[in-house]
Motif scaffolding. Structure first.
Motif, mmCIF file in Angstrom:
data_model
loop_
_atom_site.group_PDB
_atom_site.id
_atom_site.type_symbol
_atom_site.label_atom_id
_atom_site.label_comp_id
_atom_site.label_asym_id
_atom_site.label_seq_id
_atom_site.Cartn_x
_atom_site.Cartn_y
_atom_site.Cartn_z
ATOM 1 N N ILE A 1 0.852 -1.194 0.000
ATOM 2 C CA ILE A 1 0.000 0.000 0.000
ATOM 3 C C ILE A 1 0.881 1.235 0.000
ATOM 4 O O ILE A 1 1.626 1.487 0.950
ATOM 5 N N THR A 2 0.792 2.007 -1.063
ATOM 6 C CA THR A 2 1.629 3.201 -1.211
ATOM 7 C C THR A 2 0.855 4.492 -0.982
ATOM 8 O O THR A 2 1.455 5.563 -0.920
ATOM 9 N N SER A 3 -0.461 4.401 -0.873
ATOM 10 C CA SER A 3 -1.295 5.548 -0.512
ATOM 11 C C SER A 3 -2.400 5.058 0.408
ATOM 12 O O SER A 3 -2.935 3.962 0.223
ATOM 13 N N ARG B 1 1.761 7.791 0.826
ATOM 14 C CA ARG B 1 1.073 9.074 0.674
ATOM 15 C C ARG B 1 -0.192 9.003 1.519
ATOM 16 O O ARG B 1 -0.996 8.075 1.370
ATOM 17 N N THR B 2 -0.387 9.963 2.394
ATOM 18 C CA THR B 2 -1.398 9.831 3.438
ATOM 19 C C THR B 2 -2.365 11.004 3.434
ATOM 20 O O THR B 2 -1.945 12.167 3.423
ATOM 21 N N ALA C 1 6.608 6.625 -9.489
ATOM 22 C CA ALA C 1 6.870 5.182 -9.545
ATOM 23 C C ALA C 1 6.482 4.543 -8.219
ATOM 24 O O ALA C 1 7.310 4.082 -7.438
ATOM 25 N N ASP C 2 5.167 4.545 -7.947
ATOM 26 C CA ASP C 2 4.605 3.814 -6.821
ATOM 27 C C ASP C 2 4.170 2.461 -7.368
ATOM 28 O O ASP C 2 3.239 2.389 -8.190
ATOM 29 N N LEU C 3 4.815 1.386 -6.928
ATOM 30 C CA LEU C 3 4.507 0.091 -7.524
ATOM 31 C C LEU C 3 4.794 -1.047 -6.558
ATOM 32 O O LEU C 3 5.450 -0.879 -5.524
ATOM 33 N N LEU D 1 7.915 3.392 -3.343
ATOM 34 C CA LEU D 1 7.176 4.645 -3.239
ATOM 35 C C LEU D 1 8.018 5.727 -3.906
ATOM 36 O O LEU D 1 9.112 6.054 -3.431
ATOM 37 N N GLY D 2 7.536 6.249 -5.012
ATOM 38 C CA GLY D 2 8.322 7.231 -5.743
ATOM 39 C C GLY D 2 9.691 6.704 -6.116
ATOM 40 O O GLY D 2 10.695 7.420 -6.079
ATOM 41 N N GLY D 3 9.748 5.430 -6.485
ATOM 42 C CA GLY D 3 11.006 4.803 -6.891
ATOM 43 C C GLY D 3 11.904 4.372 -5.754
ATOM 44 O O GLY D 3 12.935 3.734 -5.986
#
Length: 552
Positions: A244-246, A274-275, A514-516, A541-543
């Motif tokens: 989970i990146t956001s 990202r919150t 690059a959130d993956l 998160l952002g690479g």
């Protein structure tokens, strides 16, 4: 002159060449599902040093962005997805020791719960004993006095145990006294105090009555502030581990110190996702003062910030399980003392005022609605609000006339298809609401109507894993989502819109962050029943790496 022109041309060429983007990281030999309809699949992806996607496509195309300094990672054909975005999780509460460490097993019986609570009481060191995990109807069906059972464990130590859904509490006499419930003449706003035939509280309180108990048990303090901060940090690790990146923390108790804990984590660069924070609208507070306080807390943050204070969490009603969800038609059977049609945290009039004033400030509304009357009331309120990324969450019962209104008003329908929505669960609700139980969770109907549909966890009411939630969303037959693509979108690009970041996240496209996530198996090749077994191997998160599984 010609020599000067040539010199300038050469210099310009060198300048242009020097400014050509170079990848700091290249993902190679992968199966990349981009969630971009113009280019659904790719085999390689390049990321620059700022964490932006430079290229996505065939390996030969992406390799043009690499040089000797680029880090090239061979993923061995593994599946890559955009980072998951959970728009409804209780990150701080789920990770907080303040909620209590007396954990019960919901599947146990009353005697086993009492044994566990007794052991917790012997080891208790705080001023309150807090815990969670009992099942309401199992306790009520026992025929015993809930408060008397806990009084036998301790008459002096206040005990408050949260039910598995978080919508009721089991209290002993000391807790009832300290929370002001023993002396209360009626019910608090948005809550119900269950009482015996003599009018004495039984030890079970529903919905906001339980939140008021927790306000008494957890007054702000420096010690609790540190506990909350550590909970935020622990939550970051769980989010990253699940890809989970956001995330949106769905109920931030800003009067208890939750907001300060999040702000500290952001200042100290401790966030791994990202919150977006949803500030809790307290139903018992004076409206004029609370609205002024909430407006003053609005802080959307810069685009590149990881923390945004830009949502408001409002409850309209409770839950069907407690007979507190607000229905158009009465329950077939209600708990004693509960209105036959359920309760309101915020009446339609108050809800509409909050919607108008807070949306005008810039807030997006995140509204808990479970009963069909609550859904209709919330849609009415949003119709009066300033347009935004407003959503209804849970959405378990919807009147047929309200289904098209989601699309008409551009209201997001946010679902948490947990394990509870099994056929047996629906059957268990039939004594309460009759045939309406078979119409619960109209996810497919809203999806087919063209409404925006998202998936989320409601962690820790449900497990956090997006893969498990997606599996459940695809396992509900005619009520579920139609295919895996729809489920993935509902956990990526869909919630990116909810969180106002669809231009930067939610799909793997050139120019986006690059959130993956990299999975250990290809869920497109698995039967639906096995999707939840897939594991996250790597989260970026952002690479930047925020999680790597052991051995990967």
């Amino acid at each position: 002159m010609r020599r000067l022109f040539l010199s300038l041309s050469i210099a310009l060429a060198v300048t242009v060449q020097a400014e050509e983007p170079v990848a700091s990281l290249v993902l190679h030999n992968a199966r990349i599902y981009t969630v971009n309809p113009a280019q659904p699949w790719a085999e390689a992806l390049a990321i620059d040093e700022e964490g932006t996607i430079l290229a996505v496509g065939r390996a030969a195309e992406v390799d043009e962005y690499a040089d000797d300094d680029s880090d090239v990672v061979d993923l061995g054909g593994r599946l890559v997805l955009p980072g998951f975005q959970d728009s409804h999780a209780h990150v701080l509460d789920a990770s907080s020791e303040a909620q209590g460490d007396c954990q019960l097993d919901t599947e146990d019986g009353v005697e086993q719960w009492l044994d566990a609570i007794g052991e917790c009481a012997e080891a208790a060191q705080g001023e309150w004993l807090l815990g969670s995990g009992f099942a309401l109807h199992t306790l009520l069906d026992s025929g015993e006095s809930p408060r008397a059972l806990l009084d036998e464990i301790s008459a002096d130590l206040p005990i408050a145990i949260m039910e598995e859904t978080s919508h009721s509490y089991w209290l002993n006499s000391k807790a009832l006294q300290l929370a002001g419930i023993e002396a209360a003449a009626g019910n608090p706003v948005g809550g119900v105090i269950l009482r015996d035939a003599q009018g004495k509280p039984t030890g079970i309180v529903l919905d906001n009555a339980g939140d008021l108990v927790m306000d008494k048990a957890l007054p702000p303090s420096k010690a609790l502030q540190e506990v909350y901060y550590q909970a935020v940090l622990a939550g970051q690790d769980e989010l990253a581990r699940n890809g989970i990146t956001s995330v949106a923390d769905a109920r931030v108790f800003w009067r208890r110190g939750h907001l300060q804990a999040w702000q500290r984590a952001a200042r100290e660069d401790q966030l791994k996702a990202r919150t977006t924070l949803g500030l809790w609208a307290y139903p018992q507070l004076d409206d004029d003062q609370q609205l002024a306080d909430l407006k003053a807390l609005y802080a959307p943050g810069a685009t590149d910030s990881l923390l945004h204070v830009s949502q408001i969490k409002l409850y309209v009603d409770g839950i069907v399980h407690n007979t507190t969800a607000r229905l158009r038609q009465p329950y077939q059977h209600s708990l004693a003392g509960v209105d036959p049609r359920g309760l309101y945290y915020f009446t339609p009039e108050r809800l509409a005022r909050y919607a108008r004033e807070l949306s005008a400030t810039g807030f997006d509304l995140h509204i808990h609605t479970i009963g069909d009357q609550a859904v209709g009331d919330a849609l009415d309120a949003i119709a009066q609000a300033t347009p935004g990324r407003h959503r209804l969450t849970h959405v378990e019962l919807v009147d047929a006339a309200d289904l098209p209104r989601f699309r008409q008003l551009d209201v997001i329908a946010d679902f948490q298809p947990s394990r509870y929505f099994s056929p047996s669960f629906l059957k268990d609700n039939q004594p309460l609401i009759g045939e309406r139980a078979q119409r619960m969770l109209p996810m497919r109907a809203l999806y087919d109507s063209g409404a925006r549909v998202t998936l989320s966890s409601d962690w820790d009411v449900n497990p956090l894993s997006p893969l498990g939630i997606m599996q459940n969303a695809l396992s509900l037959g005619a009520r579920g989502l139609p295919n895996l693509d729809a489920a993935i979108r509902a956990y990526t690009l869909g919630p990116a819109y909810t969180l106002r970041q669809e231009q930067d996240t939610g799909s793997l496209q050139v120019g986006k962050q690059a959130d993956l996530v990299v999975l250990d198996r290809d869920i497109f090749k698995l039967p639906t029943s096995q999707i939840g077994q897939a594991k996250v191997l790597w989260t970026l998160l952002g690479g930047e790496e925020v999680y790597r599984a052991k051995g990967f």
